[in-house]
Design an enzyme around this catalytic site. Structure first.
Site: not given
Length: 198
Positions: A21, A16, A124, A76, A103, A78
């Site tokens: 993000h 990632y 999220n 993560y 972001d 969320n």
């Protein structure tokens, strides 16, 4: 002495790292670099944390007594609020001393916006912070990434890398966002908004 908690929002792991993000992580990394503060993983905190001092000229400067915890959750996106709430409780940090760097789809790349409070606007990570801190009244440094092109899904867009043409702008904006965080911490929200809100 005030302790600040500056959390870069993102997803952990190399898969990632370059995604849109994950700009929050990149700003946290830049702030840690400026402060010469290495990230560690405190036991039970579910985050990488770098501890810095805040001087009158910014992070790592002289004459400061305030402490700044730079945070990259290991959860993560969320579940970011789990790590942030744990750290805030452990260090007795009020939500008013929390700064989230994230972001923002509603701002074009090259634009920053600082504010305190507000909703999560479908983000999220912010939703999780609000749920676990039991308030939305923390500072946000909103890093513009723009909207997906054509009919591309938002989820696919935020979990994709910046284009080659965008990368130089991203590096500049990461540096500018780090400047904005430092000004917010040293001179307050209004000074930072006056300089960086675009």
């Amino acid at each position: 002495m005030t302790t600040w908690l500056v959390v870069g929002l993102g997803n952990p792991g190399p898969t990632y790292a370059a995604h849109r993000h994950n700009v929050g992580f990149r700003v946290a990394d830049e702030l840690a670099r400026r402060a010469d503060a290495p990230f560690g993983a405190p036991r039970g905190m579910r985050a990488e944390v770098a501890e810095a001092r805040l001087g009158t000229s910014g992070l790592g400067g002289f004459g400061g007594t305030d402490k700044v915890l730079l945070v990259k959750p290991r959860t993560y996106m969320n579940d970011s609020g789990i790590a942030v709430a744990k750290l805030a409780a452990f260090h007795k940090i009020d939500p008013a001393q929390v700064v989230a760097v994230h972001d923002e789809l509603d701002l074009d790349l090259g634009r920053l916006r600082l504010k305190v409070g507000g909703g999560d606007n479908g983000h999220n990570g912010l939703r999780s912070l609000r749920a676990h801190l039991h308030t939305g009244d923390f500072a946000r440094v909103r890093f513009g990434i723009g909207r997906p092109p054509g009919r591309m899904e938002v989820h696919a867009f935020v979990l994709s890398d910046f284009s080659a043409a965008e990368r130089a702008d991203v590096e500049l904006e990461v540096s500018r966002a780090a400047d904005a965080v430092e000004l917010l911490l040293t001179e307050g929200l209004v000074a930072a908004q006056n300089r960086f809100n675009s």
